[in-house]
Design a protein around this motif. Structure first.
Motif: not given
Length: 219
Positions: A16, A20-23, A27, A49, A54-56, A99, A103
């Motif tokens: 991912l 922070e792998n925000r959407f 993305w 991640g 993993y993701s926020y 997560a 996320g």
């Protein structure tokens, strides 16, 4: 970092990102493209991640600057959840770190979850933000968690570490940081290779109410 798609044999491993792998919209578009590829080229899907997260979840900065596109944005996020929920391959979230919020919902949408045992929290903080769950998000969580776990997770914002998350059936297993991808691939390999049309049809039937609720926003 942009999400990337790699393969362990016939298993697609979708990373991912490394932050922070925000959407963000970009993305989300990249993830959708990688899912297209995995659906046609792989026999199972693992998402993960890199590093601490993993993701926020939701990109609140983008959303705050684009309030006129809020309904479209939430609808696009929920389409991703619905796609993973009914994905025509076995799916597993290797939750390598924190997560939170959307996320955590992305992880919940997978068939299985393995969480890092020594660090990271799994949390739905909506009650404390405060941002109520949409009907689709609530339906997703309630479709995947035991009822009492859903009550605690959704109404208290409780932060689950790996062992506690496993005990509450939020995740299926735990692994160390260095072992989590191998554990994910090893767990999903024996069930890979099922007929995608049949797998997708079964999941669509199992989760019809949640999928319908998720796709009702933004259309």
């Amino acid at each position: 970092m942009t999400p990337t798609l790699n393969y362990r044999g016939t298993i697609a491993v979708l990373e991912l990102g490394t932050d922070e792998n925000r959407f963000s919209p970009e993305w989300l578009e990249t993830i959708d493209t990688h899912l297209d590829a995995a659906e046609t080229e792989a026999q199972a899907l693992v998402t993960t991640g890199v590093g601490k997260f993993y993701s926020y979840g939701l990109d609140l900065d983008w959303l705050g600057a684009n309030t006129d596109r809020g309904e479209w944005y939430v609808g696009t996020v929920q389409k991703l959840f619905a796609r993973i929920l009914a994905f025509p391959l076995p799916t597993l979230a290797a939750v390598n770190g924190h997560a939170f919020g959307a996320g955590a919902m992305l992880a919940i949408a997978h068939d299985y979850r393995i969480m890092r045992s020594d660090r990271g929290y799994f949390c739905f903080p909506e009650v404390d933000i405060p941002i109520p769950f949409t009907p689709g998000m609530a339906a997703l969580i309630q479709a995947k968690l035991p009822p009492q776990t859903a009550v605690t997770a959704m109404t208290t914002g409780h932060r689950y570490g790996g062992p506690e998350a496993a005990a509450a059936a939020v995740v299926d297993d735990t692994a160390t940081e260095g072992e989590i991808i191998d554990a994910a691939v090893n767990r999903i390999t024996p069930i890979a290779g099922k007929d995608p049309g049949t797998v997708g049809a079964i999941k669509s039937t199992m989760y019809r109410n949640a999928v319908t609720a998720l796709l009702a926003t933004g259309n």
